[in-house]
Design a protein around this motif. Sequence first.
Motif, PDB file in Angstrom:
ATOM      1  N   ARG A  35       0.854  -1.304   0.117  1.00 30.69           N
ATOM      2  CA  ARG A  35       0.008   0.019  -0.086  1.00 30.69           C
ATOM      3  C   ARG A  35       0.873   1.310   0.088  1.00 30.69           C
ATOM      4  O   ARG A  35       0.500   2.283  -0.737  1.00 30.69           O
ATOM      5  CB  ARG A  35      -0.853  -0.058   1.192  1.00 30.69           C
ATOM      6  N   ALA A  36       1.892   1.215   0.728  1.00 23.71           N
ATOM      7  CA  ALA A  36       2.909   2.359   0.977  1.00 23.71           C
ATOM      8  C   ALA A  36       3.476   2.508  -0.457  1.00 23.71           C
ATOM      9  O   ALA A  36       3.947   3.455  -1.008  1.00 23.71           O
ATOM     10  CB  ALA A  36       3.681   2.349   1.880  1.00 23.71           C
ATOM     11  N   LEU A  37       3.828   1.509  -0.811  1.00 22.54           N
ATOM     12  CA  LEU A  37       4.592   1.400  -2.026  1.00 22.54           C
ATOM     13  C   LEU A  37       4.067   1.795  -3.633  1.00 22.54           C
ATOM     14  O   LEU A  37       4.556   2.959  -4.095  1.00 22.54           O
ATOM     15  CB  LEU A  37       5.142  -0.081  -2.563  1.00 22.54           C
ATOM     16  N   VAL A  38       2.782   1.705  -3.594  1.00 19.93           N
ATOM     17  CA  VAL A  38       1.892   2.114  -4.678  1.00 19.93           C
ATOM     18  C   VAL A  38       1.739   3.708  -4.578  1.00 19.93           C
ATOM     19  O   VAL A  38       1.643   4.255  -5.360  1.00 19.93           O
ATOM     20  CB  VAL A  38       0.655   1.303  -5.207  1.00 19.93           C
ATOM     21  N   ARG A  39       1.623   4.204  -3.145  1.00 20.49           N
ATOM     22  CA  ARG A  39       1.323   5.481  -3.051  1.00 20.49           C
ATOM     23  C   ARG A  39       2.528   6.262  -3.344  1.00 20.49           C
ATOM     24  O   ARG A  39       2.606   7.287  -3.947  1.00 20.49           O
ATOM     25  CB  ARG A  39       0.854   5.584  -1.681  1.00 20.49           C
ATOM     26  N   LYS A  40       3.629   5.989  -3.104  1.00 15.07           N
ATOM     27  CA  LYS A  40       4.919   6.623  -3.162  1.00 15.07           C
ATOM     28  C   LYS A  40       5.439   6.568  -4.451  1.00 15.07           C
ATOM     29  O   LYS A  40       5.776   7.525  -4.945  1.00 15.07           O
ATOM     30  CB  LYS A  40       5.954   6.111  -1.895  1.00 15.07           C
ATOM     31  N   VAL A  41       5.391   5.582  -5.066  1.00 14.89           N
ATOM     32  CA  VAL A  41       5.508   5.331  -6.598  1.00 14.89           C
ATOM     33  C   VAL A  41       4.995   6.330  -7.410  1.00 14.89           C
ATOM     34  O   VAL A  41       5.250   7.049  -8.187  1.00 14.89           O
ATOM     35  CB  VAL A  41       5.917   3.988  -7.016  1.00 14.89           C
ATOM     36  N   THR A  42       3.684   6.274  -7.104  1.00 10.81           N
ATOM     37  CA  THR A  42       2.690   7.084  -7.852  1.00 10.81           C
ATOM     38  C   THR A  42       3.141   8.676  -7.534  1.00 10.81           C
ATOM     39  O   THR A  42       3.160   9.303  -8.515  1.00 10.81           O
ATOM     40  CB  THR A  42       1.259   6.938  -7.500  1.00 10.81           C
ATOM     41  N   ASP A  43       3.197   9.044  -6.588  1.00 15.06           N
ATOM     42  CA  ASP A  43       3.719  10.367  -6.074  1.00 15.06           C
ATOM     43  C   ASP A  43       4.995  10.721  -6.859  1.00 15.06           C
ATOM     44  O   ASP A  43       5.165  11.811  -7.595  1.00 15.06           O
ATOM     45  CB  ASP A  43       3.839  10.517  -4.685  1.00 15.06           C
ATOM     46  N   ALA A  44       5.876   9.807  -6.919  1.00 15.01           N
ATOM     47  CA  ALA A  44       7.207   9.881  -7.593  1.00 15.01           C
ATOM     48  C   ALA A  44       7.054  10.157  -9.219  1.00 15.01           C
ATOM     49  O   ALA A  44       7.740  10.900  -9.741  1.00 15.01           O
ATOM     50  CB  ALA A  44       8.293   8.705  -7.411  1.00 15.01           C
ATOM     51  N   VAL A  45       6.198   9.322  -9.757  1.00 16.88           N
ATOM     52  CA  VAL A  45       5.837   9.522 -11.217  1.00 16.88           C
ATOM     53  C   VAL A  45       5.276  10.677 -11.550  1.00 16.88           C
ATOM     54  O   VAL A  45       5.611  11.526 -12.393  1.00 16.88           O
ATOM     55  CB  VAL A  45       5.113   8.201 -11.615  1.00 16.88           C
ATOM     56  N   CYS A  46       4.363  11.289 -10.572  1.00 17.23           N
ATOM     57  CA  CYS A  46       3.554  12.312 -10.971  1.00 17.23           C
ATOM     58  C   CYS A  46       4.421  13.661 -10.864  1.00 17.23           C
ATOM     59  O   CYS A  46       4.306  14.309 -11.739  1.00 17.23           O
ATOM     60  CB  CYS A  46       2.383  12.459  -9.940  1.00 17.23           C
ATOM     61  N   GLU A  47       5.325  13.668  -9.975  1.00 12.52           N
ATOM     62  CA  GLU A  47       6.109  14.838  -9.726  1.00 12.52           C
ATOM     63  C   GLU A  47       7.218  14.821 -10.972  1.00 12.52           C
ATOM     64  O   GLU A  47       7.520  15.904 -11.198  1.00 12.52           O
ATOM     65  CB  GLU A  47       7.058  14.704  -8.453  1.00 12.52           C
ATOM     66  N   SER A  48       7.646  13.702 -11.455  1.00  9.23           N
ATOM     67  CA  SER A  48       8.560  13.758 -12.284  1.00  9.23           C
ATOM     68  C   SER A  48       8.282  13.858 -13.698  1.00  9.23           C
ATOM     69  O   SER A  48       9.026  14.483 -14.586  1.00  9.23           O
ATOM     70  CB  SER A  48       9.347  12.476 -12.178  1.00  9.23           C
ATOM     71  N   VAL A  49       7.257  13.311 -14.188  1.00  7.18           N
ATOM     72  CA  VAL A  49       6.941  13.431 -15.510  1.00  7.18           C
ATOM     73  C   VAL A  49       5.371  14.121 -15.891  1.00  7.18           C
ATOM     74  O   VAL A  49       5.041  14.146 -16.902  1.00  7.18           O
ATOM     75  CB  VAL A  49       6.495  12.187 -16.136  1.00  7.18           C
ATOM     76  N   ASN A  50       4.868  14.708 -14.770  1.00  5.61           N
ATOM     77  CA  ASN A  50       3.593  15.724 -15.069  1.00  5.61           C
ATOM     78  C   ASN A  50       2.364  14.925 -15.430  1.00  5.61           C
ATOM     79  O   ASN A  50       1.970  15.474 -16.526  1.00  5.61           O
ATOM     80  CB  ASN A  50       4.267  16.665 -16.072  1.00  5.61           C
ATOM     81  N   VAL A  51       2.173  14.252 -14.595  1.00  3.56           N
ATOM     82  CA  VAL A  51       0.764  13.599 -14.914  1.00  3.56           C
ATOM     83  C   VAL A  51       0.197  13.478 -13.665  1.00  3.56           C
ATOM     84  O   VAL A  51       0.613  13.811 -12.612  1.00  3.56           O
ATOM     85  CB  VAL A  51       1.077  12.092 -15.437  1.00  3.56           C
ATOM     86  N   THR A  52      -1.229  13.396 -13.652  1.00  4.25           N
ATOM     87  CA  THR A  52      -2.030  13.314 -12.651  1.00  4.25           C
ATOM     88  C   THR A  52      -2.135  11.666 -11.962  1.00  4.25           C
ATOM     89  O   THR A  52      -2.044  10.773 -12.824  1.00  4.25           O
ATOM     90  CB  THR A  52      -3.410  13.840 -12.582  1.00  4.25           C
ATOM     91  N   PRO A  53      -2.554  11.596 -10.778  1.00  4.58           N
ATOM     92  CA  PRO A  53      -2.284  10.131 -10.316  1.00  4.58           C
ATOM     93  C   PRO A  53      -3.333   9.207 -10.971  1.00  4.58           C
ATOM     94  O   PRO A  53      -2.817   7.960 -10.999  1.00  4.58           O
ATOM     95  CB  PRO A  53      -2.921  10.357  -8.740  1.00  4.58           C
ATOM     96  N   GLU A  54      -4.396   9.583 -11.483  1.00  2.00           N
ATOM     97  CA  GLU A  54      -5.443   8.839 -11.831  1.00  2.00           C
ATOM     98  C   GLU A  54      -4.647   7.788 -13.267  1.00  2.00           C
ATOM     99  O   GLU A  54      -5.397   6.985 -13.445  1.00  2.00           O
ATOM    100  CB  GLU A  54      -6.838   9.297 -11.901  1.00  2.00           C
ATOM    101  N   HIS A  55      -3.886   8.753 -13.623  1.00  4.54           N
ATOM    102  CA  HIS A  55      -3.349   8.151 -15.079  1.00  4.54           C
ATOM    103  C   HIS A  55      -2.215   6.944 -14.697  1.00  4.54           C
ATOM    104  O   HIS A  55      -1.741   6.572 -15.802  1.00  4.54           O
ATOM    105  CB  HIS A  55      -2.890   9.108 -15.738  1.00  4.54           C
ATOM    106  N   VAL A  56      -1.916   6.769 -13.213  1.00  6.06           N
ATOM    107  CA  VAL A  56      -0.774   6.007 -13.075  1.00  6.06           C
ATOM    108  C   VAL A  56      -1.285   4.566 -12.605  1.00  6.06           C
ATOM    109  O   VAL A  56      -2.058   4.598 -11.596  1.00  6.06           O
ATOM    110  CB  VAL A  56       0.437   6.483 -11.925  1.00  6.06           C
ATOM    111  N   LYS A  57      -1.091   3.779 -13.532  1.00 12.89           N
ATOM    112  CA  LYS A  57      -1.326   2.320 -13.101  1.00 12.89           C
ATOM    113  C   LYS A  57      -0.207   1.388 -12.693  1.00 12.89           C
ATOM    114  O   LYS A  57       0.968   1.536 -13.204  1.00 12.89           O
ATOM    115  CB  LYS A  57      -1.912   1.354 -14.508  1.00 12.89           C
TER     116      LYS A  57
END
Lengths: 63, 63, 63, 63, 63, 63
Positions: free
Chosen positions: E18-40
């Motif tokens: 649960r922590a992993l998917v939340r933190k990785v999603t944040d990391a992706v969003c911050e880096s490549v400028n997407v919103t969380p709902e687009h990260v699978k």
Amino acid sequence: MPIVQIHLIEGRTVEQKRALVRKVTDAVCESVNVTPEHVKIILSDMARHDYAIGGVLKMDESK
Amino acid sequence: MPIVQIHLIEGRTVEQKRALVRKVTDAVCESVNVTPEHVKIILSDMARHDYAIGGVLKMDESK
Amino acid sequence: MPIVQIHLIEGRTVEQKRALVRKVTDAVCESVNVTPEHVKIILSDMARHDYAIGGVLKMDESK
Amino acid sequence: MPIVQIHLIEGRTVEQKRALVRKVTDAVCESVNVTPEHVKIILSDMARHDYAIGGVLKMDESK
Amino acid sequence: MPIVQIHLIEGRTVEQKRALVRKVTDAVCESVNVTPEHVKIILSDMARHDYAIGGVLKMDESK
Amino acid sequence: MPIVQIHLIEGRTVEQKRALVRKVTDAVCESVNVTPEHVKIILSDMARHDYAIGGVLKMDESK
């Protein structure tokens, strides 16, 4: 030993990729208790004619 | 019916890839008792800006 | 840094997998000039209801 | 939420890919009861020096 | 539309995932400028007899 | 030689998988001009604690 593969629509800069791998590595290390040197990341660019949602290629999306 | 995918840093010659698929196919056949025609191999090149260990892109590694 | 993923129909013994990873690692090292510690292998078992050729699940194949 | 990845020998036209993602999306929706917007498809082209059957690169196949 | 797959040695708790998917999603969003709902994110556990480094299964490693 | 991998949330019946591989194979054959015996499909089930959208595990989704 986590191995991470990230598929991205093409067009990200090297600078964005550099930030991405650093931040994702940090996120993995914090969450599952590994050290950074054990985290491998593969980035895979997808052309806009090679990704589809709802049966529609990214290149054909309106808007 | 083994399906093998191998991610490699870009730069291998066709000659190296030819040897690679022949030797890996032999290794699979000897180990799990299949015949060569059932072994499929996909090679995937990774650019040096698309692979990271320890949060550092391959292109940024100090050798 | 080769990363190898091998999809296999389920049912191989640990002894077969042990041989498989040793021989595939050797094959990769000989072919593309890396040392063994850089070769990572992921084995993925496929159940017979999770693999199909020609539109037919492995479990439904005659013979 | 099905995620589909399709590896294809290079050379398909965009028109073929457009048909492919539409028809595969329909096939998935009819079979496992999801709506199209939940089906994501990644197409991955393989060069003829990056795919092998029976230990032989596609580019080296006779015929 | 980033799609992330993470291969992990088995044994992580749901809390860690649960922590992993939340933190990785944040990391992706911050880096490549997407919103969380687009990260699978797909998590794939690997048994200790299904992962090898240097030709040695994880289960056989001398610590 | 298309190789298709489909990640699905767990819980589909064998009957659904049987229909899925038959219909997807047909869709591929019609679109890119191959014969069915060249289409291989790997189905990969994902547990509800192993898939996330928007940083939230499938098992934690409200409704």
